[in-house]
Design a protein around this motif. Structure first.
Motif, PDB file in Angstrom:
ATOM      1  N   ALA A 141       0.831  -1.220   0.000  1.00  0.00           N
ATOM      2  CA  ALA A 141       0.000   0.000   0.000  1.00  0.00           C
ATOM      3  C   ALA A 141       0.860   1.262   0.000  1.00  0.00           C
ATOM      4  O   ALA A 141       0.468   2.296  -0.535  1.00  0.00           O
ATOM      5  N   ALA A 142       2.055   1.163   0.595  1.00  0.00           N
ATOM      6  CA  ALA A 142       2.941   2.333   0.673  1.00  0.00           C
ATOM      7  C   ALA A 142       3.883   2.427  -0.532  1.00  0.00           C
ATOM      8  O   ALA A 142       4.698   3.338  -0.615  1.00  0.00           O
ATOM      9  N   GLY A 143       3.809   1.456  -1.427  1.00  0.00           N
ATOM     10  CA  GLY A 143       4.678   1.485  -2.611  1.00  0.00           C
ATOM     11  C   GLY A 143       6.082   0.969  -2.357  1.00  0.00           C
ATOM     12  O   GLY A 143       7.017   1.276  -3.106  1.00  0.00           O
ATOM     13  N   VAL A 144       6.251   0.180  -1.318  1.00  0.00           N
ATOM     14  CA  VAL A 144       7.552  -0.448  -1.028  1.00  0.00           C
ATOM     15  C   VAL A 144       7.401  -1.946  -1.310  1.00  0.00           C
ATOM     16  O   VAL A 144       6.450  -2.573  -0.830  1.00  0.00           O
ATOM     17  N   THR A 145       8.311  -2.512  -2.082  1.00  0.00           N
ATOM     18  CA  THR A 145       8.168  -3.917  -2.479  1.00  0.00           C
ATOM     19  C   THR A 145       8.698  -4.851  -1.400  1.00  0.00           C
ATOM     20  O   THR A 145       9.860  -4.731  -0.987  1.00  0.00           O
ATOM     21  N   PRO A 146       7.865  -5.788  -0.957  1.00  0.00           N
ATOM     22  CA  PRO A 146       8.348  -6.739   0.054  1.00  0.00           C
ATOM     23  C   PRO A 146       9.330  -7.755  -0.536  1.00  0.00           C
ATOM     24  O   PRO A 146       9.149  -8.223  -1.658  1.00  0.00           O
ATOM     25  N   ILE A 147      10.351  -8.069   0.244  1.00  0.00           N
ATOM     26  CA  ILE A 147      11.194  -9.240  -0.026  1.00  0.00           C
ATOM     27  C   ILE A 147      10.813 -10.221   1.085  1.00  0.00           C
ATOM     28  O   ILE A 147      11.253 -10.082   2.223  1.00  0.00           O
ATOM     29  N   MET A 148       9.909 -11.142   0.755  1.00  0.00           N
ATOM     30  CA  MET A 148       9.356 -12.000   1.809  1.00  0.00           C
ATOM     31  C   MET A 148      10.164 -13.288   1.951  1.00  0.00           C
ATOM     32  O   MET A 148      10.341 -14.035   1.002  1.00  0.00           O
ATOM     33  N   CYS A 149      10.648 -13.507   3.172  1.00  0.00           N
ATOM     34  CA  CYS A 149      11.509 -14.671   3.407  1.00  0.00           C
ATOM     35  C   CYS A 149      10.696 -15.878   3.863  1.00  0.00           C
ATOM     36  O   CYS A 149       9.689 -15.743   4.568  1.00  0.00           O
ATOM     37  N   CYS A 150      11.173 -17.033   3.464  1.00  0.00           N
ATOM     38  CA  CYS A 150      10.578 -18.285   3.907  1.00  0.00           C
ATOM     39  C   CYS A 150      11.718 -19.298   4.001  1.00  0.00           C
ATOM     40  O   CYS A 150      12.804 -19.068   3.483  1.00  0.00           O
ATOM     41  N   GLY A 151      11.463 -20.396   4.659  1.00  0.00           N
ATOM     42  CA  GLY A 151      12.510 -21.423   4.754  1.00  0.00           C
ATOM     43  C   GLY A 151      12.279 -22.325   5.948  1.00  0.00           C
ATOM     44  O   GLY A 151      11.701 -21.907   6.947  1.00  0.00           O
ATOM     45  N   GLU A 152      12.751 -23.546   5.805  1.00  0.00           N
ATOM     46  CA  GLU A 152      12.449 -24.578   6.792  1.00  0.00           C
ATOM     47  C   GLU A 152      13.600 -24.782   7.778  1.00  0.00           C
ATOM     48  O   GLU A 152      14.755 -24.497   7.474  1.00  0.00           O
ATOM     49  N   SER A 153      13.261 -25.314   8.949  1.00  0.00           N
ATOM     50  CA  SER A 153      14.278 -25.688   9.938  1.00  0.00           C
ATOM     51  C   SER A 153      14.875 -27.046   9.549  1.00  0.00           C
ATOM     52  O   SER A 153      14.328 -27.759   8.690  1.00  0.00           O
ATOM     53  N   LEU A 154      15.934 -27.390  10.236  1.00  0.00           N
ATOM     54  CA  LEU A 154      16.561 -28.695   9.987  1.00  0.00           C
ATOM     55  C   LEU A 154      15.603 -29.841  10.337  1.00  0.00           C
ATOM     56  O   LEU A 154      15.517 -30.841   9.620  1.00  0.00           O
ATOM     57  N   GLU A 155      14.839 -29.656  11.416  1.00  0.00           N
ATOM     58  CA  GLU A 155      13.890 -30.710  11.833  1.00  0.00           C
ATOM     59  C   GLU A 155      12.856 -30.941  10.738  1.00  0.00           C
ATOM     60  O   GLU A 155      12.547 -32.079  10.392  1.00  0.00           O
ATOM     61  N   THR A 156      12.335 -29.843  10.208  1.00  0.00           N
ATOM     62  CA  THR A 156      11.321 -29.972   9.145  1.00  0.00           C
ATOM     63  C   THR A 156      11.927 -30.642   7.924  1.00  0.00           C
ATOM     64  O   THR A 156      11.320 -31.518   7.304  1.00  0.00           O
ATOM     65  N   ARG A 157      13.147 -30.255   7.622  1.00  0.00           N
ATOM     66  CA  ARG A 157      13.797 -30.842   6.453  1.00  0.00           C
ATOM     67  C   ARG A 157      14.026 -32.334   6.665  1.00  0.00           C
ATOM     68  O   ARG A 157      13.728 -33.150   5.789  1.00  0.00           O
ATOM     69  N   ASP A 158      14.551 -32.679   7.843  1.00  0.00           N
ATOM     70  CA  ASP A 158      14.845 -34.093   8.106  1.00  0.00           C
ATOM     71  C   ASP A 158      13.576 -34.943   8.113  1.00  0.00           C
ATOM     72  O   ASP A 158      13.611 -36.134   7.808  1.00  0.00           O
ATOM     73  N   ALA A 159      12.460 -34.292   8.454  1.00  0.00           N
ATOM     74  CA  ALA A 159      11.189 -35.029   8.463  1.00  0.00           C
ATOM     75  C   ALA A 159      10.544 -35.068   7.075  1.00  0.00           C
ATOM     76  O   ALA A 159       9.436 -35.580   6.910  1.00  0.00           O
ATOM     77  N   GLY A 160      11.217 -34.492   6.098  1.00  0.00           N
ATOM     78  CA  GLY A 160      10.691 -34.520   4.722  1.00  0.00           C
ATOM     79  C   GLY A 160       9.567 -33.512   4.488  1.00  0.00           C
ATOM     80  O   GLY A 160       8.828 -33.619   3.515  1.00  0.00           O
ATOM     81  N   GLY A 161       9.477 -32.517   5.374  1.00  0.00           N
ATOM     82  CA  GLY A 161       8.332 -31.600   5.266  1.00  0.00           C
ATOM     83  C   GLY A 161       8.639 -30.268   4.625  1.00  0.00           C
ATOM     84  O   GLY A 161       7.810 -29.345   4.680  1.00  0.00           O
ATOM     85  N   THR A 162       9.816 -30.124   4.001  1.00  0.00           N
ATOM     86  CA  THR A 162      10.241 -28.802   3.514  1.00  0.00           C
ATOM     87  C   THR A 162       9.224 -28.144   2.586  1.00  0.00           C
ATOM     88  O   THR A 162       8.805 -27.008   2.807  1.00  0.00           O
TER      89      THR A 162
END
Ligand code: PGA
Length: 278
Positions: A141-162
């Motif tokens: 709304a303010a005209g600033v472009t978001p750089i939205m971060c995402c990413g999984e923890s090691l536990e999530t990755r090891d559980a195959g849930g990435t």
């Protein structure tokens, strides 16, 4: 060895999709205002020697809030071919919110972008997908472009849930945007276990997640918007490994922490990205 085999791989159409590579330096809680001026000037001096990078890469620096004004002044005074970003924002336009910064204040300072939902903010400051979503809307709304971060923890990755985890972060974080608004957003895929650790996923594994992010965007906003969104890789990205990630078709650049605090290493990464611009 890996670098060799991948560097000869044909590039698959990032340029054809109109996606300009982006290299963004997240300075985190480093650099005083005076130090930030020195770093910004050093980056600018090195970049000016390389017109190809300037022409073909979006170069973004993300200093701490207190440095934004001084860095903005350097960029303006030197006509530096770099854009300014903040690392966080509050979602209200103004009010009695001691210690917070409004989107309009960032816009007024000349911020083109703002990081939201970095894993360090999720971990230490209680950021959730819901607050990320409010910030995304407020920034747009303010005209600033978001750089939205995402990413999984090691536990999530090891559980195959990435992929399921990251897809939900992206869906929830961008919920309610129009297709045109979503197309402008930048998404940074940063596996938490790779941030500041020196560990990296294989480029193929990182691209698999980025492809999945793009599929989520396609389902939510339609294919034309999804192919316009730039997706950055982040997490121990360095001059020595960026050339492995850039050929991947769904990776359009990098969000860089530690290696962005040194002008030479940051600019060498900009040059690497320029080599993959079309
Ligand atoms: P790093 O940080 O490059 O130091 O791993 C990346 C980030 O947190 O954005």
């Amino acid at each position: 060895m890996i670098a060799e085999s991948r560097s000869v791989r044909p590039r698959k159409g990032r340029g054809a999709m109109g996606r300009r590579p982006m290299i963004a330096g997240n300075w985190k809680m480093y650099k005083t205002p005076a130090e930030a001026v020195v770093l910004a000037q050093h980056i600018d001096n090195l970049i000016l020697d390389d017109p190809r990078s300037v022409e073909s890469v979006d170069i973004v620096v993300c200093p701490p809030f207190v440095d934004l004004k001084s860095v903005a002044t350097v960029l303006e005074f030197d006509h530096a071919p770099m854009m300014l970003a903040a690392q966080n924002v509050f979602w209200e336009a103004e009010g009695a919110y001691t210690g917070e910064i409004a989107p309009g204040m960032l816009a007024d300072l000349g911020c083109s972008y703002c990081i939201v939902g970095h894993s360090e903010r999720r971990q230490y400051f209680g950021e959730t997908d819901a607050t990320v979503n409010k910030k995304v809307h407020a920034l747009v709304a303010a005209g600033v472009t978001p750089i939205m971060c995402c990413g999984e923890s090691l536990e999530t990755r090891d559980a195959g849930g990435t992929e399921a985890f990251v897809r939900e972060q992206v869906r929830a974080g961008l919920e309610g945007l129009t297709a045109d608004q979503a197309a402008e957003v930048v998404v940074a895929y940063e596996p938490i276990w790779a941030i500041g650790t020196g560990r990296i996923p294989t480029p193929e594994a990182a691209n698999d997640v980025c492809r999945s992010i793009r599929a989520t965007l396609g389902a939510a906003f339609g294919q034309p918007a999804a192919i316009r969104v730039r997706i950055l890789y982040g997490g121990s990205a360095k001059p020595e490994n960026l050339g492995l990630f850039m050929p991947e078709p769904d990776i359009d650049g990098a969000l860089i922490g530690g290696a962005a605090l040194d002008a030479e290493s940051f600019v060498s990464m900009v040059k690497t990205a320029a080599g993959f611009a079309e």
